[in-house]
Design a protein around this motif. Structure first.
Motif, PDB file in Angstrom:
ATOM      1  N   SER A 196      -2.962  -9.353   8.023  1.00  0.00           N
ATOM      2  CA  SER A 196      -3.859  -8.434   8.726  1.00  0.00           C
ATOM      3  C   SER A 196      -3.626  -8.499  10.227  1.00  0.00           C
ATOM      4  N   HIS A 197      -3.388  -9.713  10.732  1.00  0.00           N
ATOM      5  CA  HIS A 197      -3.144  -9.924  12.159  1.00  0.00           C
ATOM      6  C   HIS A 197      -1.761 -10.569  12.302  1.00  0.00           C
ATOM      7  N   LEU A 198      -0.853  -9.869  12.958  1.00  0.00           N
ATOM      8  CA  LEU A 198       0.494 -10.382  13.154  1.00  0.00           C
ATOM      9  C   LEU A 198       0.652 -10.778  14.614  1.00  0.00           C
ATOM     10  N   ASN A 199       0.549 -12.082  14.880  1.00  0.00           N
ATOM     11  CA  ASN A 199       0.710 -12.602  16.229  1.00  0.00           C
ATOM     12  C   ASN A 199       1.424 -13.945  16.133  1.00  0.00           C
ATOM     13  N   GLU A 200       1.762 -14.512  17.263  1.00  0.00           N
ATOM     14  CA  GLU A 200       2.577 -15.734  17.262  1.00  0.00           C
ATOM     15  C   GLU A 200       1.950 -16.875  16.464  1.00  0.00           C
ATOM     16  N   PRO A 201       0.711 -17.291  16.730  1.00  0.00           N
ATOM     17  CA  PRO A 201       0.165 -18.421  15.967  1.00  0.00           C
ATOM     18  C   PRO A 201       0.020 -18.122  14.482  1.00  0.00           C
ATOM     19  N   SER A 202      -0.321 -16.888  14.115  1.00  0.00           N
ATOM     20  CA  SER A 202      -0.459 -16.548  12.700  1.00  0.00           C
ATOM     21  C   SER A 202       0.885 -16.615  11.987  1.00  0.00           C
ATOM     22  N   LEU A 203       1.924 -16.105  12.622  1.00  0.00           N
ATOM     23  CA  LEU A 203       3.259 -16.157  12.043  1.00  0.00           C
ATOM     24  C   LEU A 203       3.724 -17.601  11.856  1.00  0.00           C
ATOM     25  N   LEU A 204       3.564 -18.416  12.901  1.00  0.00           N
ATOM     26  CA  LEU A 204       3.976 -19.820  12.811  1.00  0.00           C
ATOM     27  C   LEU A 204       3.170 -20.567  11.754  1.00  0.00           C
ATOM     28  N   HIS A 205       1.893 -20.231  11.631  1.00  0.00           N
ATOM     29  CA  HIS A 205       1.025 -20.919  10.672  1.00  0.00           C
ATOM     30  C   HIS A 205       1.463 -20.652   9.234  1.00  0.00           C
ATOM     31  N   VAL A 206       1.811 -19.397   8.930  1.00  0.00           N
ATOM     32  CA  VAL A 206       2.256 -19.059   7.580  1.00  0.00           C
ATOM     33  C   VAL A 206       3.551 -19.789   7.246  1.00  0.00           C
ATOM     34  N   ILE A 207       4.511 -19.750   8.166  1.00  0.00           N
ATOM     35  CA  ILE A 207       5.805 -20.391   7.910  1.00  0.00           C
ATOM     36  C   ILE A 207       5.639 -21.901   7.784  1.00  0.00           C
ATOM     37  N   ALA A 208       4.782 -22.502   8.640  1.00  0.00           N
ATOM     38  CA  ALA A 208       4.555 -23.943   8.574  1.00  0.00           C
ATOM     39  C   ALA A 208       3.839 -24.335   7.283  1.00  0.00           C
ATOM     40  N   SER A 209       2.881 -23.523   6.838  1.00  0.00           N
ATOM     41  CA  SER A 209       2.156 -23.806   5.601  1.00  0.00           C
ATOM     42  C   SER A 209       3.102 -23.772   4.405  1.00  0.00           C
ATOM     43  N   ARG A 210       3.988 -22.797   4.380  1.00  0.00           N
ATOM     44  CA  ARG A 210       4.950 -22.699   3.283  1.00  0.00           C
ATOM     45  C   ARG A 210       5.955 -23.843   3.341  1.00  0.00           C
ATOM     46  N   TYR A 211       6.384 -24.202   4.532  1.00  0.00           N
ATOM     47  CA  TYR A 211       7.349 -25.293   4.678  1.00  0.00           C
ATOM     48  C   TYR A 211       6.747 -26.612   4.200  1.00  0.00           C
ATOM     49  N   ALA A 212       5.467 -26.835   4.501  1.00  0.00           N
ATOM     50  CA  ALA A 212       4.795 -28.058   4.050  1.00  0.00           C
ATOM     51  C   ALA A 212       4.720 -28.125   2.533  1.00  0.00           C
ATOM     52  N   ALA A 213       4.733 -26.969   1.878  1.00  0.00           N
ATOM     53  CA  ALA A 213       4.703 -26.913   0.415  1.00  0.00           C
ATOM     54  C   ALA A 213       6.116 -26.835  -0.162  1.00  0.00           C
ATOM     55  N   ARG A 214       7.131 -27.143   0.636  1.00  0.00           N
ATOM     56  CA  ARG A 214       8.542 -27.127   0.246  1.00  0.00           C
ATOM     57  C   ARG A 214       9.004 -25.725  -0.130  1.00  0.00           C
ATOM     58  N   GLN A 215       8.392 -24.712   0.468  1.00  0.00           N
ATOM     59  CA  GLN A 215       8.825 -23.328   0.294  1.00  0.00           C
ATOM     60  C   GLN A 215       9.481 -22.905   1.605  1.00  0.00           C
ATOM     61  N   ILE A 216      10.800 -23.032   1.667  1.00  0.00           N
ATOM     62  CA  ILE A 216      11.498 -22.909   2.949  1.00  0.00           C
ATOM     63  C   ILE A 216      11.843 -21.463   3.305  1.00  0.00           C
ATOM     64  N   TYR A 217      11.605 -20.526   2.377  1.00  0.00           N
ATOM     65  CA  TYR A 217      11.934 -19.127   2.635  1.00  0.00           C
ATOM     66  C   TYR A 217      10.659 -18.282   2.726  1.00  0.00           C
ATOM     67  N   THR A 218      10.638 -17.360   3.693  1.00  0.00           N
ATOM     68  CA  THR A 218       9.515 -16.445   3.885  1.00  0.00           C
ATOM     69  C   THR A 218      10.077 -15.074   4.226  1.00  0.00           C
ATOM     70  N   ARG A 219       9.532 -14.037   3.597  1.00  0.00           N
ATOM     71  CA  ARG A 219       9.985 -12.676   3.910  1.00  0.00           C
ATOM     72  C   ARG A 219       9.312 -12.183   5.192  1.00  0.00           C
ATOM     73  N   ALA A 220      10.044 -11.366   5.921  1.00  0.00           N
ATOM     74  CA  ALA A 220       9.491 -10.626   7.058  1.00  0.00           C
ATOM     75  C   ALA A 220       9.978  -9.197   6.904  1.00  0.00           C
ATOM     76  N   GLY A 221       9.436  -8.508   5.891  1.00  0.00           N
ATOM     77  CA  GLY A 221       9.956  -7.192   5.544  1.00  0.00           C
ATOM     78  C   GLY A 221      11.351  -7.344   4.963  1.00  0.00           C
TER      79      GLY A 221
END
Length: 333
Positions: free
Chosen positions: A91-116
Motif C-alpha cells: 500500500s505504501h512504497l517507500n524506503e523503510p517499507s521496501l527494506l523491511h519486506v526484503i529484510a523480513s523475507r531474508y530472515a525467513a531464508r527467502q532470499i528472492y523478492t519480486r519488484a514487478g
C-alpha cells in the motif's frame, strides 16, 4: 511523509532515527512504531505550535515512548504485508517499507523478492536447503511453460526465484520467437556470477529436453558439452579478471556478456562470452588491503612450490618466475 495530517491511533508508521556521528554502516535509519494517541494529553502542552505524536517502537523487546511531529513520520504497511512476495502489492512504497519486506523475507531464508518484472536477490552466504534442487527447477519449468502458452498452472503459485526469471525468458523466446535479455546487476559480492550460473543451468536443462526430442541422444548432449566448455572458460576468465577485494575474495573486475543461441524449437545450438571494462589500473595499483588479479598469485605459488615438481620447475625457469614478495605489483597483501 504522511499524506494525511494526522494518523489514527493503532496505525503503523516509520520514524526516522537520528544518525550519530559514529553510526555504523549497518545500523538502522528507521524504527517501526504504532501510534498510541493522536495528540498529547493536557499535561503535555504543545511546543511552538507543533502537533506531536506519542509512539511505541516495535523493534526490540522493550518498548519506548517517543514523540515526533507528523511531518517527520513515514507511512507503514499493515503487518499482513511484512512478508509480501512482490513489493508491487504494498500500500505504501517507500524506503523503510521496501527494506523491511526484503529484510523480513531474508530472515525467513527467502532470499528472492519480486519488484514487478524485477527480481531482488540477497546473497545468503550459505546453502539454502532445497532452493536449487532438480525438482524445484522442474516445477518452475512447468509453470513458465504454462504461462507462455496461456494455460492455467498445474499447482499453486510458486514463490519468487531465479528460475522464474529464467523460465519467463526461455519460454517466451520459444513461444514467440523473440530474443530475450537477462540483466544481472549488483554490488561486489552480491552474487551476480553465481546467479548467472544458476540461470545458465536452467537454460541447459530446459533446452536439453527439446534437444533430446528433436535429435535424440546427441541433441541432449549438446547442452551438457556447451555447459562444460563455458565452465572451463569461466576458470580462465576468473584467473585473469577476478581479484581479492575487501568485500569479496573472488570479485569479478570486468563485465561479461554471455550469449546463447537456440534453434526455433528451443534446442541449444551454441554460445559465446564477451568480456569488457576490465579494471586495468588494478594490475599496477590495487587498493589498500586488496590484490591484483589471481593469475599473478597463481604463478607466484608455482614459483614457490616448483621444487616439488620437475615440470613445474622447468616452467618456472622458462618464465623467470619468483615468489610474490619479489614483485612490487603484488599489492599490500
Amino acid at each position: 511523509p504522511l499524506s494525511s495530517p494526522m494518523p489514527s491511533a493503532g496505525e503503523r508508521v516509520w520514524i526516522r532515527l537520528p544518525a550519530p556521528p559514529d553510526r555504523a554502516e549497518a545500523s538502522p535509519l528507521f524504527s517501526l512504531a504504532i501510534v498510541q494517541q493522536p495528540s498529547l494529553s493536557p499535561s503535555q502542552p504543545l511546543t511552538g505550535g507543533l502537533r506531536l505524536l506519542s509512539l511505541t517502537p516495535l523493534d526490540g523487546d522493550a518498548t519506548q515512548t517517543l514523540s515526533a511531529k507528523p511531518e517527520d513520520l513515514i507511512p507503514a504497511n499493515p503487518e499482513s504485508l511484512d512478508g509480501a512476495e512482490d513489493i508491487a502489492v504494498l500500500s505504501h512504497l517507500n524506503e523503510p517499507s521496501l527494506l523491511h519486506v526484503i529484510a523480513s523475507r531474508y530472515a525467513a531464508r527467502q532470499i528472492y523478492t519480486r519488484a514487478g518484472p524485477v527480481l531482488v536477490a540477497l546473497n545468503p552466504f550459505c546453502k539454502v536447503a532445497g532452493l536449487y534442487e532438480r525438482g524445484t527447477m522442474e516445477a518452475y519449468q512447468r509453470a513458465a511453460a504454462a504461462a507462455a502458452a496461456a494455460e492455467p498452472p498445474d499447482g499453486p503459485p510458486l514463490p519468487p526465484h531465479l528460475y522464474e526469471v529464467a523460465g519467463a525468458a526461455y519460454y517466451d523466446m520459444k513461444a514467440r520467437g523473440r530474443s530475450q535479455s537477462v540483466v544481472i546487476n549488483g554490488e561486489s559480492g552480491a552474487g551476480k556470477t553465481e546467479s548467472a550460473k544458476i540461470i545458465l543451468s536452467f537454460f541447459i536443462s530446459a533446452s536439453s529436453v527439446v534437444g533430446a526430442a528433436s535429435a535424440g541422444k546427441r541433441g541432449a548432449h549438446v547442452g551438457e558439452a556447451l555447459q562444460a566448455e563455458l565452465s572451463a572458460s569461466n576458470v580462465l576468465l576468473e584467473t585473469f579478471g577476478n581479484a581479492k577485494t575487501t568485500r569479496n575474495h573472488n570479485s569479478s573486475r570486468f563485465g561479461k556478456l554471455l550469449q546463447l543461441r537456440f534453434s526455433a524449437a528451443g534446442a541449444l545450438t551454441g554460445g559465446s562470452i564477451a568480456r569488457f571494462l576490465l579494471e586495468k589500473s588494478r594490475v599496477v595499483s590495487p587498493e589498500a588491503n586488496e590484490r591484483t588479479y589471481h593469475a599473478f598469485y597463481q604463478l607466484a605459488v608455482l614459483a614457490r612450490d616448483a621444487g616439488n615438481d620437475a615440470e613445474a620447475e622447468m616452467l618456472r625457469e622458462e618464465l623467470g618466475l619468483h615468489e610474490a614478495a619479489h614483485y612490487r605489483y603484488r599489492g599490500a597483501t
